[in-house]
Design an enzyme around this catalytic site. Structure first.
Site, PDB file in Angstrom:
ATOM      1  N   LYS A 133      39.594   7.514  12.673  1.00 30.37           N
ATOM      2  CA  LYS A 133      40.809   8.325  12.505  1.00 30.37           C
ATOM      3  C   LYS A 133      40.502   9.795  12.779  1.00 30.37           C
ATOM      4  O   LYS A 133      41.274  10.495  13.439  1.00 30.37           O
ATOM      5  CB  LYS A 133      41.382   8.136  11.085  1.00 30.37           C
ATOM      6  CG  LYS A 133      42.038   6.778  10.892  1.00 30.37           C
ATOM      7  CD  LYS A 133      42.305   6.433   9.431  1.00 30.37           C
ATOM      8  CE  LYS A 133      42.817   4.988   9.328  1.00 30.37           C
ATOM      9  NZ  LYS A 133      43.003   4.547   7.934  1.00 30.37           N
ATOM     10  N   GLN A 183      42.566   6.452   1.666  1.00 31.83           N
ATOM     11  CA  GLN A 183      42.107   5.181   2.226  1.00 31.83           C
ATOM     12  C   GLN A 183      42.070   4.115   1.127  1.00 31.83           C
ATOM     13  O   GLN A 183      41.527   4.346   0.042  1.00 31.83           O
ATOM     14  CB  GLN A 183      40.705   5.380   2.832  1.00 31.83           C
ATOM     15  CG  GLN A 183      40.163   4.185   3.564  1.00 31.83           C
ATOM     16  CD  GLN A 183      40.890   3.886   4.880  1.00 31.83           C
ATOM     17  OE1 GLN A 183      41.242   4.791   5.625  1.00 31.83           O
ATOM     18  NE2 GLN A 183      41.122   2.609   5.142  1.00 31.83           N
ATOM     19  N   ASP A 191      50.814   7.489   5.511  1.00 32.44           N
ATOM     20  CA  ASP A 191      50.644   6.030   5.438  1.00 32.44           C
ATOM     21  C   ASP A 191      51.951   5.337   5.048  1.00 32.44           C
ATOM     22  O   ASP A 191      52.021   4.117   5.022  1.00 32.44           O
ATOM     23  CB  ASP A 191      49.546   5.671   4.420  1.00 32.44           C
ATOM     24  CG  ASP A 191      48.291   5.139   5.097  1.00 32.44           C
ATOM     25  OD1 ASP A 191      48.341   4.885   6.316  1.00 32.44           O
ATOM     26  OD2 ASP A 191      47.267   4.982   4.399  1.00 32.44           O
TER      27      ASP A 191
END
Ligand code: NAP
Length: 284
Positions: free
Chosen positions: A49, A93, A116
């Protein structure tokens, strides 16, 4: 029939090139990632990422905690990132260690920076069909279906897996594009019967070889989201024999994976537009 492979790596490169221009127009953008613990797969995802962010000119901000970090410390960092003017997107994450309530952390993220798409506000907007920030994997899959001109309206779509980050939001996006959607999961009775009905079959489970050729309708589009690390490398949920039955198939690696990362960068650009007032963000 041998399926056409849907080249996610190529499409992701095109998306990134477009985003690079958009980032240059918007000015300096920042994407903060938060990693708790040392899960090897999570470390790889974070590295990928960051690399992709760098490539398009988005500044990646790397925040890491040891595995035994208390929940309050993570919440405190999220609060700081919410206030930080240089941060457009925040990604925590997952999975998080057991002492940390994932839902609580997601709720703590400013919805406008929630790249997200896991904050209940953004998930609710998706439910209502008024997308704000949507999880990256489903967004990437819809871009791939569009690129390969796969008809969605009126199609029978079967999504295997109902996670908050892949299966459920993808089912919503397919529904909003007028597919007739079935969601299957670990308690589904006779998965093959449902799968065989699908014009678009998506496997988002994490069990290698779960979807075999006899479960796929001739000419179907099969999207393989699964990623499992084996001695032979990364494998998806779809057995290679499916390529003889499907008309379109996403490879693993090189299918959904690169599209997820490209869509995450796209979400960061979208978040920056919300913050800069170029796109209206609904009042929370
Ligand atoms: P997850 O949260 O573990 O969800 C897995 C889903 O599969 C659950 O809904 C589960 O059902 C269902 N399931 C388990 N066994 C099943 C079975 N035998 N038959 C049918 N359904 C079954 O996983 P996730 O985060 O959605 O990820 C799924 C896979 O995609 C993983 O391999 C992950 O590594 C991969 N992934 C890839 C990308 C990418 O960019 N390519 C992005 C995200 C995830 P229950 O709900 O009943 O437990």
């Amino acid at each position: 029939m041998t399926a056409t492979l849907m080249d996610g790596a190529a499409l992701a490169a095109k998306v990134r090139a477009q985003l690079k221009d958009e980032v240059a127009d918007l000015g300096s953008l920042g994407l903060a990632t938060v990693l708790v613990g040392d899960d090897p797969a999570s470390q790889i995802y974070i590295r990928l990422k960051h690399k992709a962010a760098d490539e398009v000119g988005i500044r990646a901000i790397d925040k890491r905690f040891p595995a035994d970090t208390p929940e309050e410390d993570v919440l405190e960092l999220v609060a700081e990132l919410n206030e930080d003017y240089g941060v457009d997107g925040i990604l925590v994450q997952t999975p998080l260690p057991a002492q940390i309530d994932e839902a609580k952390v997601m709720r703590a993220i400013d919805p406008m920076k929630d790249v997200d798409g896991l904050h209940p506000f953004n998930a609710g907007q998706l439910f209502f069909g008024r997308q704000t920030l949507v999880p990256a994997t489903p967004v990437g899959i819809m871009l791939l279906l569009d690129e390969y001109r796969i008809p969605v309206a009126g199609a029978r779509a079967v999504v295997v897996g109902r996670s908050l980050i892949v299966g459920r939001p993808l089912a919503m996006l397919l529904l909003h594009q007028n597919a007739t959607v079935t969601i299957c999961h670990s308690r589904t009775d006779d998965l093959a019967r449902h799968a065989l009905d699908a014009d678009i079959l998506v496997a988002a489970v994490g069990i290698p070889g779960l979807i075999t050729a006899d479960m796929v309708k001739q000419g179907a589009t099969v999207v393989d989201v699964g990623i499992t690390r084996t001695d032979a490398g990364l494998v998806g949920d779809v057995d290679p024999g499916v390529a003889e039955v499907a008309a379109h198939l996403t490879p693993v690696p090189g299918g959904v994976g690169p599209m997820t990362i490209a869509a995450l960068l796209g979400n960061t650009v979208r978040a920056a537009r919300f913050r800069q007032g170029l796109l209206a963000f609904p009042r929370v």
